[in-house]
Design a protein around this motif. Structure first.
Motif, PDB file in Angstrom:
ATOM      1  N   HIS A 239      48.147   7.288  71.316  1.00 54.52           N
ATOM      2  CA  HIS A 239      48.601   6.168  70.494  1.00 54.52           C
ATOM      3  C   HIS A 239      48.695   6.643  69.044  1.00 54.52           C
ATOM      4  CE1 HIS A 239      48.425   2.292  68.272  1.00 54.52           C
ATOM      5  NE2 HIS A 239      49.106   1.861  69.320  1.00 54.52           N
ATOM      6  N   PRO A 240      49.921   6.817  68.514  1.00 58.62           N
ATOM      7  CA  PRO A 240      50.067   7.299  67.133  1.00 58.62           C
ATOM      8  C   PRO A 240      49.364   6.376  66.129  1.00 58.62           C
ATOM      9  CG  PRO A 240      52.163   7.386  68.285  1.00 58.62           C
ATOM     10  CD  PRO A 240      51.234   6.607  69.163  1.00 58.62           C
ATOM     11  N   THR A 241      48.917   6.964  65.032  1.00 63.74           N
ATOM     12  CA  THR A 241      48.277   6.173  63.972  1.00 63.74           C
ATOM     13  C   THR A 241      49.302   5.695  62.943  1.00 63.74           C
ATOM     14  OG1 THR A 241      47.748   8.262  62.858  1.00 63.74           O
ATOM     15  CG2 THR A 241      46.013   7.277  64.216  1.00 63.74           C
ATOM     16  N   ALA A 242      50.417   6.422  62.821  1.00 65.26           N
ATOM     17  CA  ALA A 242      51.537   6.032  61.951  1.00 65.26           C
ATOM     18  C   ALA A 242      52.793   6.647  62.526  1.00 65.26           C
ATOM     19  CB  ALA A 242      51.316   6.517  60.520  1.00 65.26           C
ATOM     20  N   MET A 243      53.935   5.994  62.299  1.00 66.70           N
ATOM     21  CA  MET A 243      55.177   6.521  62.885  1.00 66.70           C
ATOM     22  C   MET A 243      56.397   5.988  62.146  1.00 66.70           C
ATOM     23  SD  MET A 243      56.142   6.895  66.922  1.00 66.70           S
ATOM     24  CE  MET A 243      55.781   5.190  67.361  1.00 66.70           C
ATOM     25  N   MET A 244      57.446   6.823  62.100  1.00 67.13           N
ATOM     26  CA  MET A 244      58.766   6.478  61.555  1.00 67.13           C
ATOM     27  C   MET A 244      59.810   7.255  62.325  1.00 67.13           C
ATOM     28  SD  MET A 244      58.490   6.550  57.398  1.00 67.13           S
ATOM     29  CE  MET A 244      60.199   5.984  57.243  1.00 67.13           C
ATOM     30  N   ASP A 245      61.064   6.783  62.275  1.00 69.02           N
ATOM     31  CA  ASP A 245      62.145   7.640  62.746  1.00 69.02           C
ATOM     32  C   ASP A 245      62.747   8.348  61.539  1.00 69.02           C
ATOM     33  OD1 ASP A 245      63.520   5.499  61.617  1.00 69.02           O
ATOM     34  OD2 ASP A 245      65.039   5.428  63.192  1.00 69.02           O
ATOM     35  N   ILE A 246      63.280   9.528  61.783  1.00 66.54           N
ATOM     36  CA  ILE A 246      63.781  10.359  60.686  1.00 66.54           C
ATOM     37  C   ILE A 246      65.258  10.080  60.482  1.00 66.54           C
ATOM     38  CG2 ILE A 246      64.051  12.707  59.806  1.00 66.54           C
ATOM     39  CD1 ILE A 246      61.684  13.524  61.557  1.00 66.54           C
ATOM     40  N   SER A 247      65.548   9.114  59.613  1.00 69.09           N
ATOM     41  CA  SER A 247      66.935   8.771  59.290  1.00 69.09           C
ATOM     42  C   SER A 247      67.369   9.370  57.964  1.00 69.09           C
ATOM     43  CB  SER A 247      67.112   7.255  59.275  1.00 69.09           C
ATOM     44  OG  SER A 247      66.209   6.656  58.355  1.00 69.09           O
ATOM     45  N   ASP A 248      66.453   9.464  57.003  1.00 75.15           N
ATOM     46  CA  ASP A 248      66.794   9.931  55.658  1.00 75.15           C
ATOM     47  C   ASP A 248      66.315  11.348  55.362  1.00 75.15           C
ATOM     48  OD1 ASP A 248      67.884   7.437  55.245  1.00 75.15           O
ATOM     49  OD2 ASP A 248      66.089   6.629  54.302  1.00 75.15           O
ATOM     50  N   GLY A 249      65.649  11.993  56.308  1.00 78.44           N
ATOM     51  CA  GLY A 249      65.128  13.339  56.087  1.00 78.44           C
ATOM     52  C   GLY A 249      63.623  13.386  56.236  1.00 78.44           C
ATOM     53  N   LEU A 250      63.110  14.484  56.792  1.00 78.93           N
ATOM     54  CA  LEU A 250      61.677  14.639  57.046  1.00 78.93           C
ATOM     55  C   LEU A 250      60.840  14.435  55.796  1.00 78.93           C
ATOM     56  CD1 LEU A 250      59.243  15.498  58.800  1.00 78.93           C
ATOM     57  CD2 LEU A 250      59.816  17.887  58.249  1.00 78.93           C
ATOM     58  N   SER A 251      61.246  15.038  54.675  1.00 77.50           N
ATOM     59  CA  SER A 251      60.437  14.955  53.459  1.00 77.50           C
ATOM     60  C   SER A 251      60.306  13.513  52.984  1.00 77.50           C
ATOM     61  CB  SER A 251      61.032  15.826  52.351  1.00 77.50           C
ATOM     62  OG  SER A 251      62.365  15.431  52.061  1.00 77.50           O
ATOM     63  N   SER A 252      61.426  12.778  52.964  1.00 76.85           N
ATOM     64  CA  SER A 252      61.399  11.380  52.515  1.00 76.85           C
ATOM     65  C   SER A 252      60.518  10.524  53.423  1.00 76.85           C
ATOM     66  CB  SER A 252      62.821  10.804  52.489  1.00 76.85           C
ATOM     67  OG  SER A 252      63.608  11.463  51.535  1.00 76.85           O
ATOM     68  N   GLU A 253      60.675  10.699  54.749  1.00 76.50           N
ATOM     69  CA  GLU A 253      59.924   9.865  55.692  1.00 76.50           C
ATOM     70  C   GLU A 253      58.431  10.171  55.627  1.00 76.50           C
ATOM     71  OE1 GLU A 253      62.126   8.032  56.133  1.00 76.50           O
ATOM     72  OE2 GLU A 253      63.875   8.748  57.224  1.00 76.50           O
ATOM     73  N   LEU A 254      58.090  11.458  55.508  1.00 73.21           N
ATOM     74  CA  LEU A 254      56.686  11.841  55.433  1.00 73.21           C
ATOM     75  C   LEU A 254      56.035  11.286  54.173  1.00 73.21           C
ATOM     76  CD1 LEU A 254      54.378  13.324  56.752  1.00 73.21           C
ATOM     77  CD2 LEU A 254      55.199  15.456  55.726  1.00 73.21           C
ATOM     78  N   MET A 255      56.788  11.257  53.088  1.00 74.02           N
ATOM     79  CA  MET A 255      56.240  10.703  51.850  1.00 74.02           C
ATOM     80  C   MET A 255      56.071   9.185  51.934  1.00 74.02           C
ATOM     81  SD  MET A 255      57.898  13.133  48.927  1.00 74.02           S
ATOM     82  CE  MET A 255      56.771  12.571  47.657  1.00 74.02           C
ATOM     83  N   HIS A 256      56.930   8.522  52.708  1.00 72.65           N
ATOM     84  CA  HIS A 256      56.736   7.087  52.962  1.00 72.65           C
ATOM     85  C   HIS A 256      55.403   6.846  53.669  1.00 72.65           C
ATOM     86  CE1 HIS A 256      60.474   5.518  51.515  1.00 72.65           C
ATOM     87  NE2 HIS A 256      61.227   6.169  52.382  1.00 72.65           N
ATOM     88  N   ILE A 257      55.135   7.640  54.702  1.00 74.62           N
ATOM     89  CA  ILE A 257      53.885   7.486  55.453  1.00 74.62           C
ATOM     90  C   ILE A 257      52.688   7.761  54.554  1.00 74.62           C
ATOM     91  CG2 ILE A 257      52.460   8.569  57.257  1.00 74.62           C
ATOM     92  CD1 ILE A 257      54.948   8.718  58.996  1.00 74.62           C
ATOM     93  N   CYS A 258      52.776   8.830  53.760  1.00 74.55           N
ATOM     94  CA  CYS A 258      51.659   9.182  52.871  1.00 74.55           C
ATOM     95  C   CYS A 258      51.404   8.080  51.839  1.00 74.55           C
ATOM     96  CB  CYS A 258      51.940  10.506  52.171  1.00 74.55           C
ATOM     97  SG  CYS A 258      51.822  11.946  53.251  1.00 74.55           S
TER      98      CYS A 258
END
Length: 354
Positions: A239-258
């Motif tokens: 069960h993931p603790t956080a998740m997104m789909d990569i629509s705008d780029g890995l760096s942008s999405e990872l920074m959203h999660i952070c």
């Protein structure tokens, strides 16, 4: 056939009259003032995407069937990114007079293909005219148990960072299509300048050579939502603790999660999954392949974090790559290169308003 001949309701009827309801939660679909949905024991997930001609797609190189397919998939992907199950979509279109009834049937054939793949009902929408190009607005409705929903704000220190599939291929597919489009139009302009009618006739049948680059085109033109990864995670008991789909780029999405989780991260360049065709195309275009993978966007792969205790489970799931780990916020957001240099991660992905 001219759309004006059958009108808005005639067009809607023609596109939707044989839709079959697939979900028990769909009590009433197309044909009334509202769709009627029932979710007595589930949380309801709702997402909307708008795609604009000239901004999100170019009809020079994407046909209407693929466009319909992609339009549905990018919304379905958002529901999977919440660990939910997509159930219904509504479809709103603004179209100019250059589109015929048959064009819209082609668009809907792609839309329906995507919906059929994931058992999604088309339950409504709207059509109107446009003076500036085609606009597509799709709302996807899904469901999930309250305890199953995964938000962006649940990542914790020491969690593992994972991605599905490979990254950067959709972006390189776009670069390839844009390059060939530029070549075509430059040849047309040159032929017009010279008054070369024979050359113009030959260019009317212009076909770019995409041999060896089919995967890149597929990734750009035939977007796939990763519901299969969601099923694999559930089957493995992860069960993931956080998740997104990569629509705008890995760096942008990872920074959203952070940002939303209040944490930092550390990812490793050597672990970022990149397909061979992506690497070859990047070299051909004199582009840094890691930059393409970090910032390209439109991969629609899943980016998620899991507790460190799930390490062995993750390693046994095909199609998932461990690329780093979550840290305390004070350590920042770091990319570790292949030669062990450290750089601050920056969000340089797709920005539709730039």
């Amino acid at each position: 056939m001219d759309i004006a001949k059958i009108g808005e309701f005639g067009l809607i009827d023609r596109l939707t009259n044989d839709l079959e309801i697939k979900n028990q939660s769909t009590l009433k679909g197309v044909g009334d003032d509202c769709a009627v949905l029932s979710y007595p024991d589930k949380e309801v997930l709702v997402t909307t995407d708008m795609l604009m001609e000239g901004v999100h797609f170019d009809l020079t190189y994407i046909d209407l069937k693929h466009l319909g397919y992609k339009s549905a998939m990018v919304n379905i992907s958002d529901v999977f990114a919440m660990n939910g199950t997509p159930r219904q979509i509504t479809v709103s279109l603004a179209i100019s007079k250059r589109f015929s009834v048959e064009d819209m049937e082609t668009f809907y054939s792609g839309l329906r293909l995507a919906c059929d793949k994931w058992g999604v009902d088309i339950v409504g929408g709207d059509t109107t005219s446009s003076y500036t190009g085609m606009a597509i607005s799709i709302t996807c409705i899904g469901e999930a148990k309250k305890e199953d929903i995964v938000y962006r704000n649940g990542a914790k220190d020491t969690d593992l960072i994972c991605v599905s599939g490979d990254l950067g291929a959709a972006y390189m597919g776009l670069q390839l299509l844009e390059r060939e489009k530029s070549v075509y139009y430059s040849q047309v302009e040159e032929a017009k300048r010279k008054g070369d009618k024979r050359a113009l006739e030959e260019l009317a049948h212009f076909q770019p050579d995409f041999s060896g680059k089919e995967y890149l085109l597929q990734r750009q033109l035939q977007t796939e939502a990763r519901g299969d990864i969601i099923e694999k995670l559930k089957k493995a008991g992860v069960h993931p603790t956080a998740m997104m789909d990569i629509s705008d780029g890995l760096s942008s999405e990872l920074m959203h999660i952070c940002k939303q989780s209040g944490v930092g991260c550390r990812i490793y360049e050597k672990n970022i999954p990149i397909d061979y065709q992506t690497a070859v195309m990047a070299e051909e275009m004199n582009m840094n392949v890691t930059t393409c993978a970090l910032n390209g966007g439109e991969d629609y792969e899943l980016l998620f974090t899991v507790p460190i205790g799930d390490h062995e489970k993750i390693e046994q799931i095909d199609g998932i790559k461990l690329i780093g780990h979550i840290t305390d916020a004070k350590f920042g957001k770091v990319l570790v290169t292949r030669d062990n240099q450290e750089f601050e991660l920056k969000a340089q992905g797709w920005n539709p308003l730039s």
